[in-house]
Design an enzyme around this catalytic site. Structure first.
Site, PDB file in Angstrom:
ATOM      1  N   GLY A   1       0.862  -1.232  -0.109  1.00  0.00           N
ATOM      2  CA  GLY A   1       0.058  -0.087  -0.106  1.00  0.00           C
ATOM      3  C   GLY A   1       0.757   1.286   0.191  1.00  0.00           C
ATOM      4  O   GLY A   1       0.143   2.345   0.374  1.00  0.00           O
TER       5      GLY A   1
ATOM      6  N   ASN B   1       1.860   3.121  -2.537  1.00  0.00           N
ATOM      7  CA  ASN B   1       1.074   3.923  -3.516  1.00  0.00           C
ATOM      8  C   ASN B   1      -0.224   4.421  -3.045  1.00  0.00           C
ATOM      9  O   ASN B   1      -0.602   5.756  -3.170  1.00  0.00           O
ATOM     10  CB  ASN B   1       0.877   3.261  -4.757  1.00  0.00           C
ATOM     11  CG  ASN B   1       1.976   3.402  -5.651  1.00  0.00           C
ATOM     12  OD1 ASN B   1       2.646   4.387  -6.050  1.00  0.00           O
ATOM     13  ND2 ASN B   1       2.693   2.062  -5.772  1.00  0.00           N
TER      14      ASN B   1
ATOM     15  N   MET C   1      -2.540  -7.153  -8.107  1.00  0.00           N
ATOM     16  CA  MET C   1      -1.470  -8.037  -8.792  1.00  0.00           C
ATOM     17  C   MET C   1      -2.624  -9.171  -9.349  1.00  0.00           C
ATOM     18  O   MET C   1      -2.467 -10.413  -9.377  1.00  0.00           O
ATOM     19  CB  MET C   1      -0.670  -9.027  -7.709  1.00  0.00           C
ATOM     20  CG  MET C   1       0.156  -8.245  -6.881  1.00  0.00           C
ATOM     21  SD  MET C   1       0.998  -6.860  -8.009  1.00  0.00           S
ATOM     22  CE  MET C   1       2.493  -7.688  -8.069  1.00  0.00           C
TER      23      MET C   1
ATOM     24  N   ASN D   1      -3.320   2.246 -13.726  1.00  0.00           N
ATOM     25  CA  ASN D   1      -2.472   1.327 -13.250  1.00  0.00           C
ATOM     26  C   ASN D   1      -1.077   1.774 -13.069  1.00  0.00           C
ATOM     27  O   ASN D   1      -0.607   2.911 -14.203  1.00  0.00           O
ATOM     28  CB  ASN D   1      -2.452   0.084 -13.917  1.00  0.00           C
ATOM     29  CG  ASN D   1      -1.595  -0.878 -13.349  1.00  0.00           C
ATOM     30  OD1 ASN D   1      -1.678  -1.118 -12.083  1.00  0.00           O
ATOM     31  ND2 ASN D   1      -0.638  -1.833 -14.094  1.00  0.00           N
TER      32      ASN D   1
ATOM     33  N   HIS E   1       3.184   1.023 -13.012  1.00  0.00           N
ATOM     34  CA  HIS E   1       4.042  -0.190 -13.370  1.00  0.00           C
ATOM     35  C   HIS E   1       5.547   0.155 -13.033  1.00  0.00           C
ATOM     36  O   HIS E   1       5.932   1.120 -13.740  1.00  0.00           O
ATOM     37  CB  HIS E   1       3.605  -0.706 -14.788  1.00  0.00           C
ATOM     38  CG  HIS E   1       4.719  -1.886 -15.277  1.00  0.00           C
ATOM     39  ND1 HIS E   1       4.373  -3.193 -14.559  1.00  0.00           N
ATOM     40  CD2 HIS E   1       5.856  -2.161 -15.878  1.00  0.00           C
ATOM     41  CE1 HIS E   1       5.401  -4.086 -15.260  1.00  0.00           C
ATOM     42  NE2 HIS E   1       6.319  -3.369 -15.922  1.00  0.00           N
TER      43      HIS E   1
END
Ligand code: GRF
Length: 200
Positions: A11, A13, A89, A106, A108
């Site tokens: 967590g 982000n 995920m 999203n 990455h």
């Protein structure tokens, strides 16, 4: 605008996004956090911030679409306008993507399209790349494929370890994810084919 965060892990982000909401950088309401992992620390972070948090057990569902239907039900309940995947995920189904077209983001841990997949940081490190980074992109059904919104490069120095590289990439993520969400919320993003144009 209301939004949801889906997370499976630590967590980091999520915390950066909560901080940006509290600081007024993101002018939208984070209404709900959902995790597919019971022990995800993201759930704890949400609770501490007094945001409704749900664990949904994928094993309770026969397939991806049924799981996504259950998640979407929560999103509708909280009148969610857009969805932020933050270390979630799991691939979302086309059913999910169709419910929120160009409204799912999203993050990455590489400069896409380089180093797609689950082990992007390790792959870049072992490849011997000199530069990698972080990417925020729109979500489409194919993994790590949607149009790129923001990227930040990170140098891989010869004294870096995988751990020190991960720290730098996470710091970059925590800068660019709030920025990308801010752009979306402020209506600054226009998608033209593969390209995201920043409006003035
Ligand atoms: C991040 O590195 C993100 O790029 C990847 O998963 C990680 C999640 O970390 N998709 P956190 O749970 O946000 O700390």
């Amino acid at each position: 605008m209301n939004f949801a965060v889906l997370a499976s892990g630590r967590g980091g982000n999520l915390q950066a996004i909560i901080n940006a909401v509290h600081a007024g950088q993101i002018k939208a309401h984070l209404k709900v956090v959902i995790s597919d992992k019971k022990d995800a620390y993201a759930l704890e972070i949400a609770k501490q911030a007094k945001i409704p948090a749900y664990y949904i057990n994928p094993k309770d569902f026969s397939d991806r679409v049924s799981l996504d239907r259950a998640i979407i039900q929560h999103l509708h309940e909280y009148h969610v306008d857009f969805v932020v995947l933050a270390g979630y995920m799991r691939l979302v189904s086309s059913y999910f993507v169709d419910q929120y077209p160009n409204k799912i983001l999203n993050i990455h841990p590489s400069l896409l399209p380089a180093f797609k997949g689950m082990h992007a940081m390790k792959d870049a490190f072992e490849y011997g790349a000199k530069v990698t980074g972080a990417t925020v992109h729109f979500v489409v059904e194919q993994m790590d494929e949607g149009a790129v919104i923001v990227q930040e490069p990170v140098r891989i120095e010869s004294n870096d370890t995988l751990e020190s590289l991960a720290e730098k990439i996470h710091a970059a993520e925590h800068r660019i994810y709030p920025q990308a969400i801010e752009l979306l919320v402020n209506g600054k993003l226009k998608i033209e084919g593969r390209k995201v144009i920043l409006k003035n």
